[in-house]
Motif scaffolding. Structure first.
Motif, PDB file in Angstrom:
ATOM      1  N   VAL A  47       6.793 -18.281 -51.204  1.00 44.49           N
ATOM      2  CA  VAL A  47       7.495 -17.017 -51.447  1.00 44.49           C
ATOM      3  C   VAL A  47       8.078 -16.482 -50.137  1.00 44.49           C
ATOM      4  CG1 VAL A  47       7.195 -14.580 -52.077  1.00 44.49           C
ATOM      5  CG2 VAL A  47       6.261 -16.384 -53.548  1.00 44.49           C
ATOM      6  N   MET A  48       7.280 -16.475 -49.087  1.00 45.20           N
ATOM      7  CA  MET A  48       7.777 -15.947 -47.814  1.00 45.20           C
ATOM      8  C   MET A  48       8.871 -16.847 -47.223  1.00 45.20           C
ATOM      9  SD  MET A  48       6.427 -13.121 -47.783  1.00 45.20           S
ATOM     10  CE  MET A  48       7.202 -12.553 -46.280  1.00 45.20           C
ATOM     11  N   THR A  49       8.761 -18.153 -47.405  1.00 45.40           N
ATOM     12  CA  THR A  49       9.774 -19.067 -46.893  1.00 45.40           C
ATOM     13  C   THR A  49      11.087 -18.908 -47.660  1.00 45.40           C
ATOM     14  OG1 THR A  49       8.053 -20.624 -46.232  1.00 45.40           O
ATOM     15  CG2 THR A  49      10.276 -21.487 -46.392  1.00 45.40           C
ATOM     16  N   LEU A  50      10.997 -18.643 -48.949  1.00 47.02           N
ATOM     17  CA  LEU A  50      12.202 -18.455 -49.753  1.00 47.02           C
ATOM     18  C   LEU A  50      12.759 -17.036 -49.671  1.00 47.02           C
ATOM     19  CD1 LEU A  50      11.277 -20.448 -52.995  1.00 47.02           C
ATOM     20  CD2 LEU A  50      12.936 -21.097 -51.222  1.00 47.02           C
ATOM     21  N   SER A  51      12.054 -16.147 -48.990  1.00 44.97           N
ATOM     22  CA  SER A  51      12.481 -14.745 -48.963  1.00 44.97           C
ATOM     23  C   SER A  51      13.818 -14.545 -48.262  1.00 44.97           C
ATOM     24  CB  SER A  51      11.409 -13.852 -48.351  1.00 44.97           C
ATOM     25  OG  SER A  51      11.251 -14.138 -46.988  1.00 44.97           O
ATOM     26  N   ASP A  52      14.212 -15.498 -47.421  1.00 43.44           N
ATOM     27  CA  ASP A  52      15.511 -15.354 -46.757  1.00 43.44           C
ATOM     28  C   ASP A  52      16.600 -16.208 -47.402  1.00 43.44           C
ATOM     29  OD1 ASP A  52      14.512 -17.748 -45.883  1.00 43.44           O
ATOM     30  OD2 ASP A  52      14.973 -17.445 -43.775  1.00 43.44           O
ATOM     31  N   GLY A  53      16.358 -16.722 -48.596  1.00 43.97           N
ATOM     32  CA  GLY A  53      17.387 -17.450 -49.328  1.00 43.97           C
ATOM     33  C   GLY A  53      16.905 -18.777 -49.871  1.00 43.97           C
ATOM     34  N   SER A  54      17.774 -19.435 -50.638  1.00 48.61           N
ATOM     35  CA  SER A  54      17.397 -20.679 -51.302  1.00 48.61           C
ATOM     36  C   SER A  54      17.201 -21.804 -50.293  1.00 48.61           C
ATOM     37  CB  SER A  54      18.451 -21.071 -52.342  1.00 48.61           C
ATOM     38  OG  SER A  54      19.635 -21.491 -51.717  1.00 48.61           O
ATOM     39  N   LYS A  55      16.360 -22.743 -50.681  1.00 47.65           N
ATOM     40  CA  LYS A  55      16.051 -23.892 -49.824  1.00 47.65           C
ATOM     41  C   LYS A  55      15.892 -25.125 -50.693  1.00 47.65           C
ATOM     42  CE  LYS A  55      14.328 -21.556 -45.861  1.00 47.65           C
ATOM     43  NZ  LYS A  55      15.191 -20.462 -46.060  1.00 47.65           N
ATOM     44  N   ARG A  56      16.173 -26.264 -50.091  1.00 45.23           N
ATOM     45  CA  ARG A  56      15.913 -27.537 -50.746  1.00 45.23           C
ATOM     46  C   ARG A  56      14.452 -27.889 -50.539  1.00 45.23           C
ATOM     47  NH1 ARG A  56      20.729 -31.630 -49.410  1.00 45.23           N
ATOM     48  NH2 ARG A  56      19.747 -32.711 -51.142  1.00 45.23           N
ATOM     49  N   PHE A  57      13.966 -28.824 -51.356  1.00 42.21           N
ATOM     50  CA  PHE A  57      12.571 -29.246 -51.285  1.00 42.21           C
ATOM     51  C   PHE A  57      12.201 -29.674 -49.869  1.00 42.21           C
ATOM     52  CE2 PHE A  57       9.057 -32.187 -51.627  1.00 42.21           C
ATOM     53  CZ  PHE A  57       8.240 -31.617 -52.575  1.00 42.21           C
ATOM     54  N   SER A  58      13.028 -30.512 -49.255  1.00 42.10           N
ATOM     55  CA  SER A  58      12.717 -31.024 -47.911  1.00 42.10           C
ATOM     56  C   SER A  58      12.698 -29.901 -46.872  1.00 42.10           C
ATOM     57  CB  SER A  58      13.717 -32.114 -47.503  1.00 42.10           C
ATOM     58  OG  SER A  58      15.038 -31.617 -47.553  1.00 42.10           O
ATOM     59  N   GLU A  59      13.541 -28.885 -47.050  1.00 44.18           N
ATOM     60  CA  GLU A  59      13.524 -27.744 -46.128  1.00 44.18           C
ATOM     61  C   GLU A  59      12.217 -26.970 -46.255  1.00 44.18           C
ATOM     62  OE1 GLU A  59      17.869 -25.926 -45.598  1.00 44.18           O
ATOM     63  OE2 GLU A  59      17.320 -26.174 -47.720  1.00 44.18           O
ATOM     64  N   LEU A  60      11.769 -26.793 -47.496  1.00 45.18           N
ATOM     65  CA  LEU A  60      10.490 -26.116 -47.725  1.00 45.18           C
ATOM     66  C   LEU A  60       9.348 -26.910 -47.105  1.00 45.18           C
ATOM     67  CD1 LEU A  60      10.955 -24.979 -51.417  1.00 45.18           C
ATOM     68  CD2 LEU A  60      10.584 -23.473 -49.458  1.00 45.18           C
ATOM     69  N   LYS A  61       9.358 -28.216 -47.320  1.00 42.68           N
ATOM     70  CA  LYS A  61       8.295 -29.079 -46.791  1.00 42.68           C
ATOM     71  C   LYS A  61       8.215 -28.981 -45.274  1.00 42.68           C
ATOM     72  CE  LYS A  61       5.652 -33.031 -47.284  1.00 42.68           C
ATOM     73  NZ  LYS A  61       4.867 -32.810 -46.103  1.00 42.68           N
ATOM     74  N   ARG A  62       9.367 -28.996 -44.608  1.00 44.20           N
ATOM     75  CA  ARG A  62       9.382 -28.875 -43.141  1.00 44.20           C
ATOM     76  C   ARG A  62       8.942 -27.490 -42.670  1.00 44.20           C
ATOM     77  NH1 ARG A  62      14.139 -31.896 -43.644  1.00 44.20           N
ATOM     78  NH2 ARG A  62      15.397 -30.007 -43.586  1.00 44.20           N
ATOM     79  N   ALA A  63       9.301 -26.465 -43.424  1.00 44.40           N
ATOM     80  CA  ALA A  63       9.022 -25.085 -43.006  1.00 44.40           C
ATOM     81  C   ALA A  63       7.563 -24.684 -43.212  1.00 44.40           C
ATOM     82  CB  ALA A  63       9.928 -24.116 -43.761  1.00 44.40           C
ATOM     83  N   ILE A  64       6.874 -25.315 -44.157  1.00 42.93           N
ATOM     84  CA  ILE A  64       5.500 -24.922 -44.483  1.00 42.93           C
ATOM     85  C   ILE A  64       4.549 -25.955 -43.893  1.00 42.93           C
ATOM     86  CG2 ILE A  64       3.877 -24.366 -46.314  1.00 42.93           C
ATOM     87  CD1 ILE A  64       6.337 -23.643 -48.046  1.00 42.93           C
ATOM     88  N   ASP A  65       4.008 -25.628 -42.751  1.00 39.94           N
ATOM     89  CA  ASP A  65       3.149 -26.536 -42.006  1.00 39.94           C
ATOM     90  C   ASP A  65       1.895 -26.891 -42.800  1.00 39.94           C
ATOM     91  OD1 ASP A  65       2.417 -28.025 -39.721  1.00 39.94           O
ATOM     92  OD2 ASP A  65       1.074 -26.405 -39.094  1.00 39.94           O
ATOM     93  N   GLY A  66       1.650 -28.188 -42.956  1.00 35.52           N
ATOM     94  CA  GLY A  66       0.414 -28.646 -43.569  1.00 35.52           C
ATOM     95  C   GLY A  66       0.450 -28.858 -45.063  1.00 35.52           C
ATOM     96  N   ILE A  67       1.528 -28.495 -45.735  1.00 34.84           N
ATOM     97  CA  ILE A  67       1.564 -28.668 -47.189  1.00 34.84           C
ATOM     98  C   ILE A  67       1.960 -30.106 -47.516  1.00 34.84           C
ATOM     99  CG2 ILE A  67       3.980 -27.927 -47.519  1.00 34.84           C
ATOM    100  CD1 ILE A  67       2.948 -26.478 -50.106  1.00 34.84           C
ATOM    101  N   SER A  68       1.250 -30.685 -48.463  1.00 31.40           N
ATOM    102  CA  SER A  68       1.583 -32.046 -48.887  1.00 31.40           C
ATOM    103  C   SER A  68       2.730 -31.984 -49.900  1.00 31.40           C
ATOM    104  CB  SER A  68       0.371 -32.721 -49.535  1.00 31.40           C
ATOM    105  OG  SER A  68       0.065 -32.090 -50.761  1.00 31.40           O
TER     106      SER A  68
END
Length: 140
Positions: A47-68
């Motif tokens: 939610v916090m990562t998407l709060s500044d706009g839409s993201k692709r799956f790979s962008e989310l994965k890179r932005a969220i440290d430690g998530i599989s």
């Protein structure tokens, strides 16, 4: 229709605020799955990562440290199912998939930020309490 212990009959959508604990228990059962979702560490980070706009799956994965990849997929599906995240597939080769917060998801930003701010403000106190507890457990 639901019948309460005091024989009050409730039609769908009607809540008798005088019914006491009976409704509170039903309310807890109804709210618990939602709190599990919004209280989940990964869901809140999404939610916090998407709060500044839409993201692709790979962008989310890179932005969220430690998530599989699996946990990101499961969390996104849960948030989408609960109406907090929308998933848009663009038919390209390869297909482009974007995730963004819905209006409901955007309404979570404020409480999540407040909870994060509270945690930051109180982290020293919490860690101190944890140390005291751990020392007491080690001594026992």
């Amino acid at each position: 229709m639901e019948q309460l212990q005091d024989s009050t009959i409730l039609s769908p959508g009607h809540k008798d605020v005088t019914a006491g604990p009976c409704l509170q228990t039903a309310g807890c059962r109804n709210v618990a799955p939602v709190l599990n979702r919004v209280g989940d560490k990964w869901s809140m980070m999404i939610v916090m990562t998407l709060s500044d706009g839409s993201k692709r799956f790979s962008e989310l994965k890179r932005a969220i440290d430690g998530i599989s990849q699996r946990m990101l997929t499961l969390s996104l599906r849960g948030l989408e199912r609960d109406g907090m995240v929308s998933r848009t597939v663009t038919p390209t080769i390869p297909p482009r998939v974007d995730y963004e917060l819905t209006e409901l998801g955007r309404s979570l930003r404020e409480p999540v930020k407040a909870l994060g701010d509270w945690a930051i403000k109180h982290i020293d106190c919490i860690r101190s309490a944890q140390r005291r507890f751990d020392e007491r457990e080690d001594a026992a």
